[in-house]
Design an enzyme around this catalytic site. Sequence first.
Site, PDB file in Angstrom:
ATOM      1  N   HIS A 123       0.816  -1.212   0.000  1.00  0.00           N
ATOM      2  CA  HIS A 123       0.000   0.000   0.000  1.00  0.00           C
ATOM      3  C   HIS A 123       0.856   1.272   0.000  1.00  0.00           C
ATOM      4  O   HIS A 123       1.941   1.320   0.566  1.00  0.00           O
ATOM      5  CB  HIS A 123      -0.929   0.007   1.208  1.00  0.00           C
ATOM      6  CG  HIS A 123      -0.213  -0.082   2.531  1.00  0.00           C
ATOM      7  ND1 HIS A 123       0.331   1.008   3.163  1.00  0.00           N
ATOM      8  CD2 HIS A 123       0.044  -1.145   3.330  1.00  0.00           C
ATOM      9  CE1 HIS A 123       0.879   0.640   4.310  1.00  0.00           C
ATOM     10  NE2 HIS A 123       0.731  -0.667   4.420  1.00  0.00           N
ATOM     11  N   ASP A 124       0.352   2.271  -0.693  1.00  0.00           N
ATOM     12  CA  ASP A 124       0.961   3.606  -0.741  1.00  0.00           C
ATOM     13  C   ASP A 124       2.341   3.619  -1.382  1.00  0.00           C
ATOM     14  O   ASP A 124       3.127   4.543  -1.152  1.00  0.00           O
ATOM     15  CB  ASP A 124       1.045   4.210   0.671  1.00  0.00           C
ATOM     16  CG  ASP A 124      -0.314   4.249   1.352  1.00  0.00           C
ATOM     17  OD1 ASP A 124      -1.189   4.981   0.856  1.00  0.00           O
ATOM     18  OD2 ASP A 124      -0.501   3.538   2.363  1.00  0.00           O
ATOM     19  N   GLY A 141       4.961  -1.299   2.500  1.00  0.00           N
ATOM     20  CA  GLY A 141       4.220  -0.078   2.270  1.00  0.00           C
ATOM     21  C   GLY A 141       5.108   1.144   2.141  1.00  0.00           C
ATOM     22  O   GLY A 141       6.231   1.186   2.653  1.00  0.00           O
TER      23      GLY A 141
END
Length: 261
Positions: A123-124, A141
């Site tokens: 994520h991100d 992440g």
Amino acid sequence: MSVAHIHLQASVAPGAKLGSGVQIGPYAVVGDGVELGDGCVLHAHAVVHGPSKIGRENAFHPFCSVGGDPQDLGFHGEHTELVVGDGNTFREYVTISRGTVKGGGKTTVGNRNLFLASAHVGHDCHVGDNNLFVNAATLAGHVTVEDFTTIGFASPVHQFCRVGRYAYVGASTVITQDVPPFSLVVTERETTCFGVNKVGLQRNGFSDERMQALHHAFRLLLRSKLNTNQALSEMRASLADSADVAELIRFIESAERGIVK
């Protein structure tokens, strides 16, 4: 404009938007909130979750899962997204997660990246253009990967790290700091033998007597100050009654590339 070709056994959410010439194979899944650009191909069993905006001419191979929920304990269903450019290839079992609110809410992938089987983008993360992710390359992440990099086989990149342009990360290299652009980074590895596979042998019914003989043999081989030939001679002298040790000796003597010590 050519219409999308959707196999009868595919699942496409009513809210999905499909560009011209999109092909969706059997058992592939396109979730709600997904936008697929012109010419994208989902092979059998590929999955694209939403909200995701996918550009043109991307290929999704069987069992990849792109745009799934972030693997983050703080995620509770907030609206986050994945944005992907053009010409990327996601091979088998690749996973790409959407962003989290605390990370800006968005994961991005640029253009012409090749993700080999089992690669993962957390994520991100923000991935640029023309990168190669070798099998099982893994981004935690909040990682930034610039352009024209290679992330090697089974190489994990720690969260919040950056990988600069044209950098090469060798196989099984653990990245915990930023990788400078144009650099070659490889973990120096020394494979070591630590002795007897005690648990495995016990599970296969080796007696205490057999185990003791093997422990003694490996101590001679690995822990004594004897070289390999001297250790083998001592095994023959002191452990002549052990068929397991005799097998070990035969194996070592027949090794053409040496043995792991």
